[in-house]
Design an enzyme around this catalytic site. Structure first.
Site, PDB file in Angstrom:
ATOM      1  N   GLU A   3      -3.141   7.581  -4.296  1.00 18.28           N
ATOM      2  CA  GLU A   3      -3.133   6.269  -3.637  1.00 18.28           C
ATOM      3  C   GLU A   3      -2.857   5.186  -4.656  1.00 18.28           C
ATOM      4  OE1 GLU A   3      -5.962   4.580  -0.315  1.00 18.28           O
ATOM      5  OE2 GLU A   3      -6.826   4.091  -2.270  1.00 18.28           O
ATOM      6  N   TYR A   9       0.853  -1.192   0.000  1.00 15.70           N
ATOM      7  CA  TYR A   9       0.000   0.000   0.000  1.00 15.70           C
ATOM      8  C   TYR A   9       0.888   1.241   0.000  1.00 15.70           C
ATOM      9  CZ  TYR A   9      -3.296   3.566   1.555  1.00 15.70           C
ATOM     10  OH  TYR A   9      -4.064   4.701   1.644  1.00 15.70           O
TER      11      TYR A   9
END
Length: 247
Positions: free
Chosen positions: A197, A109
Protein backbone atom coordinates in the site's frame (compact mmCIF):
# COMPACT_ATOMS: atom_id res chain seq x y z
CA UNK A 1 3.90 -10.41 8.84
CA UNK A 2 3.94 -6.62 8.71
CA UNK A 3 7.01 -4.40 8.45
CA UNK A 4 7.66 -0.74 9.24
CA UNK A 5 7.28 2.14 6.80
CA UNK A 6 11.01 2.73 6.49
CA UNK A 7 11.57 -0.97 5.79
CA UNK A 8 8.83 -1.09 3.16
CA UNK A 9 10.27 1.97 1.45
CA UNK A 10 13.75 0.46 1.40
CA UNK A 11 12.41 -2.80 -0.07
CA UNK A 12 10.31 -1.07 -2.72
CA UNK A 13 13.05 1.43 -3.61
CA UNK A 14 15.18 -1.54 -4.71
CA UNK A 15 12.48 -2.26 -7.28
CA UNK A 16 12.42 1.33 -8.53
CA UNK A 17 9.85 3.06 -6.31
CA UNK A 18 10.74 6.78 -5.89
CA UNK A 19 10.91 7.81 -2.22
CA UNK A 20 11.99 10.98 -0.39
CA UNK A 21 15.35 11.13 1.40
CA UNK A 22 15.14 9.86 4.96
CA UNK A 23 16.92 8.08 7.78
CA UNK A 24 16.24 6.04 10.90
CA UNK A 25 16.66 7.46 14.41
CA UNK A 26 16.56 5.89 17.88
CA UNK A 27 17.18 9.08 19.87
CA UNK A 28 16.61 12.84 19.61
CA UNK A 29 20.34 13.32 18.95
CA UNK A 30 20.22 10.87 16.07
CA UNK A 31 17.08 12.51 14.69
CA UNK A 32 18.84 15.87 14.56
CA UNK A 33 21.86 14.24 12.92
CA UNK A 34 19.59 12.81 10.23
CA UNK A 35 18.39 16.31 9.32
CA UNK A 36 22.01 17.33 8.66
CA UNK A 37 22.46 14.31 6.40
CA UNK A 38 19.23 14.98 4.53
CA UNK A 39 19.69 18.74 4.20
CA UNK A 40 16.94 21.27 3.50
CA UNK A 41 14.98 23.39 5.93
CA UNK A 42 11.91 21.30 6.76
CA UNK A 43 11.58 17.67 7.85
CA UNK A 44 8.96 15.17 8.93
CA UNK A 45 9.48 13.04 12.05
CA UNK A 46 7.45 9.82 11.87
CA UNK A 47 6.75 7.28 14.59
CA UNK A 48 7.42 3.77 13.31
CA UNK A 49 4.67 1.41 14.44
CA UNK A 50 2.67 -1.26 12.65
CA UNK A 51 -0.45 0.83 12.16
CA UNK A 52 -2.04 3.30 9.83
CA UNK A 53 -3.59 6.62 10.87
CA UNK A 54 -0.42 7.67 12.70
CA UNK A 55 -0.91 11.28 11.69
CA UNK A 56 -4.34 11.49 13.32
CA UNK A 57 -2.83 10.06 16.51
CA UNK A 58 -0.02 12.63 16.64
CA UNK A 59 2.64 10.25 15.37
CA UNK A 60 3.78 12.41 12.45
CA UNK A 61 5.26 15.85 13.09
CA UNK A 62 6.46 18.47 10.59
CA UNK A 63 9.48 20.40 11.87
CA UNK A 64 11.18 23.56 10.64
CA UNK A 65 14.38 23.57 12.70
CA UNK A 66 16.63 21.30 14.76
CA UNK A 67 14.97 22.25 18.04
CA UNK A 68 11.56 21.17 16.73
CA UNK A 69 13.06 17.90 15.48
CA UNK A 70 14.62 17.25 18.89
CA UNK A 71 11.36 18.01 20.71
CA UNK A 72 9.32 15.87 18.33
CA UNK A 73 11.68 12.92 18.71
CA UNK A 74 11.81 13.29 22.48
CA UNK A 75 8.01 13.40 22.65
CA UNK A 76 7.45 10.34 20.43
CA UNK A 77 10.13 7.91 21.57
CA UNK A 78 8.86 5.62 24.29
CA UNK A 79 5.28 6.78 23.81
CA UNK A 80 2.41 4.36 23.22
CA UNK A 81 0.58 5.54 20.13
CA UNK A 82 -3.11 4.72 19.98
CA UNK A 83 -4.88 4.61 16.61
CA UNK A 84 -8.14 3.03 15.49
CA UNK A 85 -6.06 0.06 14.28
CA UNK A 86 -4.03 -0.58 17.44
CA UNK A 87 -6.77 -0.99 20.01
CA UNK A 88 -6.89 0.96 23.28
CA UNK A 89 -3.50 -0.28 24.48
CA UNK A 90 -1.72 1.21 21.49
CA UNK A 91 1.76 0.31 20.27
CA UNK A 92 5.11 1.45 21.58
CA UNK A 93 7.29 3.84 19.58
CA UNK A 94 10.91 2.68 19.72
CA UNK A 95 12.23 4.05 16.44
CA UNK A 96 11.60 7.08 14.24
CA UNK A 97 11.96 7.86 10.57
CA UNK A 98 13.14 11.37 9.71
CA UNK A 99 12.33 12.41 6.16
CA UNK A 100 12.66 15.49 4.00
CA UNK A 101 9.43 17.47 3.72
CA UNK A 102 7.72 17.38 0.32
CA UNK A 103 5.72 20.07 -1.46
CA UNK A 104 2.51 18.28 -2.37
CA UNK A 105 0.28 19.18 -5.31
CA UNK A 106 -2.09 16.19 -4.96
CA UNK A 107 -2.38 12.79 -3.25
CA UNK A 108 -3.23 9.38 -4.68
CA UNK A 109 -4.04 6.03 -3.12
CA UNK A 110 -2.43 2.88 -4.55
CA UNK A 111 -2.46 -0.67 -3.25
CA UNK A 112 -1.96 -4.23 -4.41
CA UNK A 113 -3.77 -7.00 -2.59
CA UNK A 114 -4.25 -10.71 -3.07
CA UNK A 115 -7.78 -11.43 -4.25
CA UNK A 116 -8.18 -14.94 -2.87
CA UNK A 117 -11.46 -15.60 -4.70
CA UNK A 118 -9.82 -15.21 -8.13
CA UNK A 119 -6.28 -16.08 -6.93
CA UNK A 120 -4.99 -12.97 -8.65
CA UNK A 121 -3.25 -9.78 -7.62
CA UNK A 122 -5.72 -6.90 -7.58
CA UNK A 123 -4.54 -3.32 -8.06
CA UNK A 124 -6.72 -0.79 -6.25
CA UNK A 125 -6.18 2.92 -6.80
CA UNK A 126 -8.00 6.15 -6.11
CA UNK A 127 -7.55 9.82 -6.88
CA UNK A 128 -8.57 10.42 -3.25
CA UNK A 129 -5.28 9.71 -1.50
CA UNK A 130 -4.31 10.29 2.11
CA UNK A 131 -7.38 8.49 3.50
CA UNK A 132 -8.10 4.90 4.44
CA UNK A 133 -9.51 3.00 1.49
CA UNK A 134 -12.58 2.22 3.63
CA UNK A 135 -13.30 5.95 3.88
CA UNK A 136 -12.76 6.38 0.15
CA UNK A 137 -15.13 3.49 -0.63
CA UNK A 138 -17.77 5.03 1.63
CA UNK A 139 -17.44 8.69 0.65
CA UNK A 140 -16.26 8.54 -2.97
CA UNK A 141 -16.74 5.02 -4.41
CA UNK A 142 -16.63 6.25 -8.00
CA UNK A 143 -13.02 7.34 -7.52
CA UNK A 144 -11.81 3.76 -6.97
CA UNK A 145 -10.08 2.01 -9.88
CA UNK A 146 -9.69 -1.78 -9.74
CA UNK A 147 -7.57 -3.87 -12.10
CA UNK A 148 -7.00 -7.62 -11.89
CA UNK A 149 -3.65 -8.95 -13.11
CA UNK A 150 -3.51 -12.18 -15.11
CA UNK A 151 -0.85 -14.27 -13.31
CA UNK A 152 0.37 -15.98 -16.49
CA UNK A 153 1.50 -12.70 -18.07
CA UNK A 154 1.87 -10.29 -15.13
CA UNK A 155 1.21 -6.57 -15.12
CA UNK A 156 1.13 -5.09 -18.62
CA UNK A 157 2.21 -1.55 -19.40
CA UNK A 158 -1.14 -0.75 -21.01
CA UNK A 159 -2.87 -1.74 -17.74
CA UNK A 160 -0.59 0.54 -15.73
CA UNK A 161 -1.20 3.38 -18.21
CA UNK A 162 -4.96 2.88 -18.00
CA UNK A 163 -4.77 3.18 -14.21
CA UNK A 164 -2.66 6.33 -14.49
CA UNK A 165 -5.10 7.98 -16.91
CA UNK A 166 -8.08 6.93 -14.76
CA UNK A 167 -6.44 8.73 -11.82
CA UNK A 168 -6.31 11.92 -13.84
CA UNK A 169 -2.52 12.12 -14.06
CA UNK A 170 -0.98 14.37 -16.67
CA UNK A 171 0.70 12.85 -19.70
CA UNK A 172 4.19 13.62 -18.36
CA UNK A 173 3.37 11.76 -15.14
CA UNK A 174 1.98 8.60 -16.76
CA UNK A 175 5.43 7.13 -17.37
CA UNK A 176 6.34 7.71 -13.71
CA UNK A 177 3.10 6.03 -12.62
CA UNK A 178 3.87 3.00 -14.79
CA UNK A 179 7.26 2.70 -13.06
CA UNK A 180 5.62 2.90 -9.64
CA UNK A 181 2.95 0.31 -10.41
CA UNK A 182 5.44 -2.09 -12.00
CA UNK A 183 7.81 -1.73 -9.04
CA UNK A 184 5.05 -2.53 -6.56
CA UNK A 185 3.86 -5.49 -8.63
CA UNK A 186 7.32 -7.05 -8.97
CA UNK A 187 8.00 -6.67 -5.25
CA UNK A 188 4.59 -8.16 -4.42
CA UNK A 189 5.11 -11.17 -6.63
CA UNK A 190 8.77 -11.88 -5.98
CA UNK A 191 8.67 -11.48 -2.18
CA UNK A 192 5.47 -13.41 -1.39
CA UNK A 193 3.68 -10.28 -0.23
CA UNK A 194 0.00 -10.23 0.62
CA UNK A 195 -0.36 -6.44 0.54
CA UNK A 196 1.51 -3.40 -0.76
CA UNK A 197 0.00 0.00 0.00
CA UNK A 198 1.28 3.43 -1.00
CA UNK A 199 -0.82 6.05 0.72
CA UNK A 200 -0.27 8.69 -0.19
CA UNK A 201 1.50 8.48 -3.50
CA UNK A 202 1.95 12.18 -4.11
CA UNK A 203 2.45 14.40 -7.11
CA UNK A 204 4.92 17.08 -6.03
CA UNK A 205 4.62 20.70 -7.09
CA UNK A 206 7.32 20.11 -9.70
CA UNK A 207 5.38 17.19 -11.20
CA UNK A 208 7.22 14.19 -9.75
CA UNK A 209 5.65 11.13 -8.13
CA UNK A 210 6.89 10.15 -4.68
CA UNK A 211 5.78 7.51 -2.18
CA UNK A 212 5.26 9.41 1.07
CA UNK A 213 4.14 6.34 2.98
CA UNK A 214 4.39 2.62 2.34
CA UNK A 215 3.07 -0.53 3.98
CA UNK A 216 3.83 -4.15 3.20
CA UNK A 217 2.55 -7.44 4.59
CA UNK A 218 3.92 -10.89 3.84
CA UNK A 219 2.74 -14.48 3.89
CA UNK A 220 4.04 -15.99 7.15
CA UNK A 221 4.11 -19.42 5.56
CA UNK A 222 6.58 -18.25 2.90
CA UNK A 223 9.08 -16.53 5.20
CA UNK A 224 11.30 -19.61 5.31
CA UNK A 225 12.33 -18.85 1.73
CA UNK A 226 12.57 -15.07 2.23
CA UNK A 227 15.29 -14.75 4.87
CA UNK A 228 15.93 -11.11 3.97
CA UNK A 229 12.27 -10.31 4.68
CA UNK A 230 12.05 -12.50 7.78
CA UNK A 231 14.90 -10.50 9.32
CA UNK A 232 12.75 -7.36 9.18
CA UNK A 233 10.30 -8.72 11.76
CA UNK A 234 9.77 -6.45 14.79
CA UNK A 235 8.34 -8.61 17.56
CA UNK A 236 7.76 -5.57 19.79
CA UNK A 237 4.90 -4.63 17.44
CA UNK A 238 3.17 -8.01 17.52
CA UNK A 239 0.60 -9.42 19.88
CA UNK A 240 2.42 -11.89 22.19
CA UNK A 241 -0.59 -14.21 22.05
CA UNK A 242 -0.43 -14.41 18.26
CA UNK A 243 3.32 -14.98 18.35
CA UNK A 244 2.88 -17.82 20.83
CA UNK A 245 0.14 -19.37 18.71
CA UNK A 246 2.40 -19.22 15.65
CA UNK A 247 5.24 -21.11 17.37
Amino acid sequence: MDIHEYQAKAVLAEYGLPIPLGGLAYSPEQAVYRTKEIGGDKWVVKAQIHSGARGKAGGIKVCSDEHEVWDAADDLLGKRLVTHQTGPRGKGVYRLYVEEATSIAREIYLSLVLDRSSERIMIVASASGGMDIEEVAKNDPDSIVRTSVEPAVGIQKFQAREIAFALGLEAKQVGQAVTVIEACYRAFQELDATMVEINPLVVTEDGKLLALDAKMSFDDNALFRRQNISELRDKSQEDPREMKAAD
